[in-house]
Design a protein around this motif. Structure first.
Motif, PDB file in Angstrom:
ATOM      1  N   TRP A  62      21.327  39.078  35.233  1.00 49.17           N
ATOM      2  CA  TRP A  62      22.296  39.346  34.170  1.00 49.17           C
ATOM      3  C   TRP A  62      21.632  39.302  32.796  1.00 49.17           C
ATOM      4  CZ3 TRP A  62      22.974  35.434  37.799  1.00 49.17           C
ATOM      5  CH2 TRP A  62      22.474  34.185  37.423  1.00 49.17           C
ATOM      6  N   ARG A  63      22.171  40.119  31.922  1.00 51.74           N
ATOM      7  CA  ARG A  63      21.759  40.150  30.522  1.00 51.74           C
ATOM      8  C   ARG A  63      23.036  40.108  29.693  1.00 51.74           C
ATOM      9  NH1 ARG A  63      18.150  39.198  33.239  1.00 51.74           N
ATOM     10  NH2 ARG A  63      16.198  40.341  33.531  1.00 51.74           N
ATOM     11  N   VAL A  64      22.977  39.517  28.521  1.00 48.82           N
ATOM     12  CA  VAL A  64      24.184  39.289  27.715  1.00 48.82           C
ATOM     13  C   VAL A  64      23.955  39.740  26.283  1.00 48.82           C
ATOM     14  CG1 VAL A  64      25.714  37.495  26.796  1.00 48.82           C
ATOM     15  CG2 VAL A  64      24.869  37.322  29.142  1.00 48.82           C
ATOM     16  N   LYS A  65      24.921  40.445  25.756  1.00 50.49           N
ATOM     17  CA  LYS A  65      24.947  40.777  24.335  1.00 50.49           C
ATOM     18  C   LYS A  65      26.215  40.158  23.753  1.00 50.49           C
ATOM     19  CE  LYS A  65      22.298  45.058  24.332  1.00 50.49           C
ATOM     20  NZ  LYS A  65      21.088  44.413  23.891  1.00 50.49           N
ATOM     21  N   ILE A  66      26.048  39.365  22.709  1.00 46.71           N
ATOM     22  CA  ILE A  66      27.182  38.751  22.007  1.00 46.71           C
ATOM     23  C   ILE A  66      27.399  39.543  20.728  1.00 46.71           C
ATOM     24  CG2 ILE A  66      28.038  36.698  20.829  1.00 46.71           C
ATOM     25  CD1 ILE A  66      26.295  35.037  22.780  1.00 46.71           C
ATOM     26  N   ILE A  67      28.595  40.063  20.575  1.00 49.97           N
ATOM     27  CA  ILE A  67      28.930  40.870  19.402  1.00 49.97           C
ATOM     28  C   ILE A  67      30.031  40.165  18.623  1.00 49.97           C
ATOM     29  CG2 ILE A  67      29.834  43.086  18.603  1.00 49.97           C
ATOM     30  CD1 ILE A  67      28.426  43.158  21.967  1.00 49.97           C
ATOM     31  N   GLN A  68      29.804  39.968  17.327  1.00 52.50           N
ATOM     32  CA  GLN A  68      30.815  39.340  16.470  1.00 52.50           C
ATOM     33  C   GLN A  68      31.197  40.211  15.284  1.00 52.50           C
ATOM     34  OE1 GLN A  68      28.753  35.364  16.156  1.00 52.50           O
ATOM     35  NE2 GLN A  68      30.814  34.683  16.695  1.00 52.50           N
ATOM     36  N   ALA A  69      30.485  41.277  15.051  1.00 53.27           N
ATOM     37  CA  ALA A  69      30.792  42.152  13.913  1.00 53.27           C
ATOM     38  C   ALA A  69      32.034  42.979  14.238  1.00 53.27           C
ATOM     39  CB  ALA A  69      29.603  43.064  13.629  1.00 53.27           C
ATOM     40  N   PRO A  70      33.105  42.820  13.463  1.00 51.83           N
ATOM     41  CA  PRO A  70      34.350  43.547  13.746  1.00 51.83           C
ATOM     42  C   PRO A  70      34.175  45.060  13.862  1.00 51.83           C
ATOM     43  CG  PRO A  70      34.733  41.894  12.060  1.00 51.83           C
ATOM     44  CD  PRO A  70      33.248  41.939  12.292  1.00 51.83           C
ATOM     45  N   GLU A  71      33.344  45.639  13.008  1.00 48.76           N
ATOM     46  CA  GLU A  71      33.143  47.089  13.048  1.00 48.76           C
ATOM     47  C   GLU A  71      32.455  47.516  14.346  1.00 48.76           C
ATOM     48  OE1 GLU A  71      33.389  51.066  11.985  1.00 48.76           O
ATOM     49  OE2 GLU A  71      34.497  49.303  11.323  1.00 48.76           O
ATOM     50  N   LEU A  72      31.507  46.719  14.811  1.00 49.37           N
ATOM     51  CA  LEU A  72      30.826  47.036  16.065  1.00 49.37           C
ATOM     52  C   LEU A  72      31.778  46.877  17.247  1.00 49.37           C
ATOM     53  CD1 LEU A  72      28.270  47.926  17.483  1.00 49.37           C
ATOM     54  CD2 LEU A  72      27.456  45.547  17.391  1.00 49.37           C
ATOM     55  N   ILE A  73      32.611  45.855  17.227  1.00 51.22           N
ATOM     56  CA  ILE A  73      33.612  45.682  18.286  1.00 51.22           C
ATOM     57  C   ILE A  73      34.558  46.884  18.305  1.00 51.22           C
ATOM     58  CG2 ILE A  73      35.625  44.311  19.013  1.00 51.22           C
ATOM     59  CD1 ILE A  73      34.041  41.819  18.010  1.00 51.22           C
ATOM     60  N   ARG A  74      34.968  47.324  17.124  1.00 52.73           N
ATOM     61  CA  ARG A  74      35.840  48.506  17.034  1.00 52.73           C
ATOM     62  C   ARG A  74      35.150  49.736  17.621  1.00 52.73           C
ATOM     63  NH1 ARG A  74      36.349  52.880  14.801  1.00 52.73           N
ATOM     64  NH2 ARG A  74      34.630  52.644  13.354  1.00 52.73           N
ATOM     65  N   GLY A  85      45.198  48.105  21.520  1.00 53.91           N
ATOM     66  CA  GLY A  85      46.099  47.202  20.825  1.00 53.91           C
ATOM     67  C   GLY A  85      45.646  45.762  20.795  1.00 53.91           C
ATOM     68  N   PHE A  86      44.624  45.403  21.578  1.00 57.34           N
ATOM     69  CA  PHE A  86      44.150  44.026  21.496  1.00 57.34           C
ATOM     70  C   PHE A  86      42.636  43.914  21.564  1.00 57.34           C
ATOM     71  CE2 PHE A  86      44.440  44.508  26.092  1.00 57.34           C
ATOM     72  CZ  PHE A  86      43.365  43.783  26.564  1.00 57.34           C
ATOM     73  N   GLY A  87      41.951  44.818  22.208  1.00 54.68           N
ATOM     74  CA  GLY A  87      40.498  44.716  22.330  1.00 54.68           C
ATOM     75  C   GLY A  87      39.783  44.706  21.003  1.00 54.68           C
ATOM     76  N   GLU A  88      40.247  45.552  20.102  1.00 50.48           N
ATOM     77  CA  GLU A  88      39.598  45.646  18.800  1.00 50.48           C
ATOM     78  C   GLU A  88      39.916  44.459  17.894  1.00 50.48           C
ATOM     79  OE1 GLU A  88      43.551  47.503  18.762  1.00 50.48           O
ATOM     80  OE2 GLU A  88      41.797  47.903  20.008  1.00 50.48           O
ATOM     81  N   THR A  89      40.881  43.620  18.276  1.00 49.28           N
ATOM     82  CA  THR A  89      41.228  42.448  17.460  1.00 49.28           C
ATOM     83  C   THR A  89      40.479  41.196  17.898  1.00 49.28           C
ATOM     84  OG1 THR A  89      43.096  41.762  18.840  1.00 49.28           O
ATOM     85  CG2 THR A  89      43.550  43.376  17.071  1.00 49.28           C
ATOM     86  N   ALA A  90      39.736  41.284  18.980  1.00 54.67           N
ATOM     87  CA  ALA A  90      38.990  40.115  19.457  1.00 54.67           C
ATOM     88  C   ALA A  90      37.946  39.716  18.416  1.00 54.67           C
ATOM     89  CB  ALA A  90      38.309  40.434  20.784  1.00 54.67           C
ATOM     90  N   PRO A  91      37.847  38.431  18.100  1.00 57.38           N
ATOM     91  CA  PRO A  91      36.864  37.995  17.111  1.00 57.38           C
ATOM     92  C   PRO A  91      35.426  38.037  17.629  1.00 57.38           C
ATOM     93  CG  PRO A  91      38.057  36.119  17.964  1.00 57.38           C
ATOM     94  CD  PRO A  91      38.697  37.342  18.558  1.00 57.38           C
ATOM     95  N   ALA A  92      35.275  38.211  18.941  1.00 57.82           N
ATOM     96  CA  ALA A  92      33.944  38.326  19.545  1.00 57.82           C
ATOM     97  C   ALA A  92      34.071  39.120  20.833  1.00 57.82           C
ATOM     98  CB  ALA A  92      33.356  36.946  19.829  1.00 57.82           C
TER      99      ALA A  92
END
Length: 166
Positions: A62-74, A85-92
């Protein structure tokens, strides 16, 4: 088994984070998140704990990428879809991939999915133990979307997408 919508509070999660049956029965997929940022150290701790998951020949593919930048999550949500309606609102968001180079022949063709799945479940429980709610999001991508997501996240060709976790 109860079904439907349930309000999950952080204090309820923390109270159940002892190793007893309640720990496993109160973990739920959560689709509405607080706007409060998630501490990176908590996410790293969860990944570390999940890294103790068993894997064939201890290969830990397994490999993991942690994303916290709202624009990148979007942008990830825009490409991958789902969780409207909810995925893009996740803080991480955590993206789990599996490294195919850990396996050597056709007999092992499914092992990347098995081992990465075990890791993912351990990661979900680790997040839960740390008081963080989560929800698995699929990575079932058509080839064009997979290419775009690979480019965006710089995921090499020898890794397969396993899951996104909001």
């Amino acid at each position: 088994v109860p079904v439907g919508t349930q309000i999950v509070k952080r204090e309820d999660i923390l109270r159940s984070a002892l190793i007893d049956p309640a720990f496993f029965t109160v973990r739920h997929s959560v689709r509405h998140f607080s706007a409060r940022p998630v501490e990176l150290q908590l996410l790293r701790q969860a990944v570390e704990w999940a890294g103790k998951s068993p894997s064939v020949c201890n290969r830990q593919c397994w490999r993991v990428k942690i994303i916290q930048a709202p624009e990148l999550i979007r942008m990830i949500q825009e490409i991958a879809g789902g969780a409207r309606g909810f995925g893009e609102t996740a803080p991480a968001m955590i993206v789990v991939t599996g490294d195919l180079r850990c396996f050597f022949n056709a007999e092992e063709r499914n092992q990347v999915w098995v081992d990465s799945g075990i890791f993912t479940m351990s990661l979900l429980y680790a997040l839960h133990a740390l008081g963080l709610a989560a929800c698995c999001l699929n990575c079932c991508l058509k080839p064009d979307k997979e290419r775009r997501l690979r480019a965006l996240l710089q995921v090499p060709a020898h890794e397969v997408f396993i899951v996104r976790i909001a």
